[in-house]
Design a protein around this motif. Structure first.
Motif, PDB file in Angstrom:
ATOM      1  N   VAL A 132      11.204   7.418   4.066  1.00 23.56           N
ATOM      2  CA  VAL A 132      10.324   7.698   5.206  1.00 23.56           C
ATOM      3  C   VAL A 132      11.068   8.519   6.245  1.00 23.56           C
ATOM      4  CG1 VAL A 132       9.034   6.666   7.121  1.00 23.56           C
ATOM      5  CG2 VAL A 132       8.855   5.687   4.837  1.00 23.56           C
ATOM      6  N   GLN A 133      12.301   8.156   6.521  1.00 25.32           N
ATOM      7  CA  GLN A 133      13.092   8.897   7.506  1.00 25.32           C
ATOM      8  C   GLN A 133      13.285  10.347   7.070  1.00 25.32           C
ATOM      9  OE1 GLN A 133      17.234   7.773   8.021  1.00 25.32           O
ATOM     10  NE2 GLN A 133      17.127   8.296  10.195  1.00 25.32           N
ATOM     11  N   ALA A 134      13.640  10.568   5.818  1.00 27.15           N
ATOM     12  CA  ALA A 134      13.845  11.932   5.325  1.00 27.15           C
ATOM     13  C   ALA A 134      12.543  12.725   5.367  1.00 27.15           C
ATOM     14  CB  ALA A 134      14.404  11.896   3.900  1.00 27.15           C
ATOM     15  N   ALA A 135      11.443  12.111   4.954  1.00 30.98           N
ATOM     16  CA  ALA A 135      10.156  12.796   4.949  1.00 30.98           C
ATOM     17  C   ALA A 135       9.702  13.109   6.368  1.00 30.98           C
ATOM     18  CB  ALA A 135       9.108  11.956   4.218  1.00 30.98           C
TER      19      ALA A 135
ATOM     20  N   ALA B  60       2.575   7.773   4.249  1.00 31.62           N
ATOM     21  CA  ALA B  60       3.559   6.774   3.850  1.00 31.62           C
ATOM     22  C   ALA B  60       2.794   5.624   3.206  1.00 31.62           C
ATOM     23  CB  ALA B  60       4.362   6.296   5.054  1.00 31.62           C
ATOM     24  N   GLU B  61       2.883   5.520   1.898  1.00 32.83           N
ATOM     25  CA  GLU B  61       2.151   4.475   1.180  1.00 32.83           C
ATOM     26  C   GLU B  61       2.884   3.141   1.301  1.00 32.83           C
ATOM     27  OE1 GLU B  61       1.687   6.135  -2.762  1.00 32.83           O
ATOM     28  OE2 GLU B  61      -0.199   7.066  -2.154  1.00 32.83           O
ATOM     29  N   THR B  62       2.144   2.130   1.726  1.00 28.97           N
ATOM     30  CA  THR B  62       2.718   0.806   1.930  1.00 28.97           C
ATOM     31  C   THR B  62       1.856  -0.253   1.252  1.00 28.97           C
ATOM     32  OG1 THR B  62       1.493   0.483   3.989  1.00 28.97           O
ATOM     33  CG2 THR B  62       3.693   1.454   4.168  1.00 28.97           C
TER      34      THR B  62
ATOM     35  N   LEU C 183      11.420  -4.346   6.247  1.00 33.54           N
ATOM     36  CA  LEU C 183      12.035  -5.067   7.357  1.00 33.54           C
ATOM     37  C   LEU C 183      13.061  -6.081   6.859  1.00 33.54           C
ATOM     38  CD1 LEU C 183       8.954  -5.610   9.678  1.00 33.54           C
ATOM     39  CD2 LEU C 183      10.749  -3.883   9.844  1.00 33.54           C
ATOM     40  N   THR C 184      12.725  -6.775   5.792  1.00 32.04           N
ATOM     41  CA  THR C 184      13.657  -7.744   5.215  1.00 32.04           C
ATOM     42  C   THR C 184      14.899  -7.040   4.677  1.00 32.04           C
ATOM     43  OG1 THR C 184      11.814  -9.185   4.638  1.00 32.04           O
ATOM     44  CG2 THR C 184      13.897  -9.576   3.501  1.00 32.04           C
ATOM     45  N   LEU C 185      14.695  -5.914   3.980  1.00 35.51           N
ATOM     46  CA  LEU C 185      15.827  -5.173   3.426  1.00 35.51           C
ATOM     47  C   LEU C 185      16.708  -4.588   4.530  1.00 35.51           C
ATOM     48  CD1 LEU C 185      14.063  -3.375   0.448  1.00 35.51           C
ATOM     49  CD2 LEU C 185      15.561  -5.384   0.366  1.00 35.51           C
TER      50      LEU C 185
ATOM     51  N   ASP D 124      10.217   2.355   1.628  1.00 38.09           N
ATOM     52  CA  ASP D 124      11.616   2.767   1.552  1.00 38.09           C
ATOM     53  C   ASP D 124      11.980   3.479   2.854  1.00 38.09           C
ATOM     54  OD1 ASP D 124      13.991   4.339   1.139  1.00 38.09           O
ATOM     55  OD2 ASP D 124      13.693   4.132  -1.019  1.00 38.09           O
ATOM     56  N   VAL D 125      12.734   2.805   3.705  1.00 34.81           N
ATOM     57  CA  VAL D 125      13.062   3.329   5.029  1.00 34.81           C
ATOM     58  C   VAL D 125      13.751   4.686   4.947  1.00 34.81           C
ATOM     59  CG1 VAL D 125      14.385   2.888   7.136  1.00 34.81           C
ATOM     60  CG2 VAL D 125      13.185   1.016   6.016  1.00 34.81           C
TER      61      VAL D 125
END
Length: 109
Positions: free
Chosen positions: A16-19, A38-40, A69-71, A12-13
């Motif tokens: 991740v940005q907020a964290a 960041a769990e992926t 990336l797709t989202l 979730d971009v």
């Protein structure tokens, strides 16, 4: 070791940005380290010889539906304008580099 840490959804971009912003603020404000996890999901096998038979097609499809990336590309495409233009340039860079690496490695054979 007493290092503050946070685990976030790496798919979730926005999360991740907020964290990452919170982690950076911690480091700046307190001057101490911060561990951000960041769990992926790994879309391919561990190696070229890994057929990935331990995952179902349904599992892979469910995770691919969350591919950041797709989202992101879909969101930028929907918005259009400069952001989508920038995205197409950014998205083309890794593919270009990968192609040059493949070309160079093929030449070494």
């Amino acid at each position: 070791y007493g290092i503050p840490a946070e685990t976030t959804d790496g798919m979730d971009v926005a999360q991740v940005q907020a964290a990452a912003r919170a982690a950076a603020a911690h480091v700046r404000d307190k001057g101490t380290p911060f561990l951000l996890v960041a769990e992926t999901y790994r879309f391919c096998g561990h190696s070229r010889g890994d057929p990935g038979v331990y995952r179902s097609r349904e599992e892979e499809e469910a995770w691919r539906a969350r591919d950041p990336l797709t989202l992101a590309a879909a969101a930028f495409r929907h918005r259009g304008g400069k952001m989508y233009e920038r995205w197409t340039v950014i998205a083309s860079v890794p593919a270009t580099r990968l192609k040059s690496v493949r070309t160079a490695s093929t030449a070494l054979r």
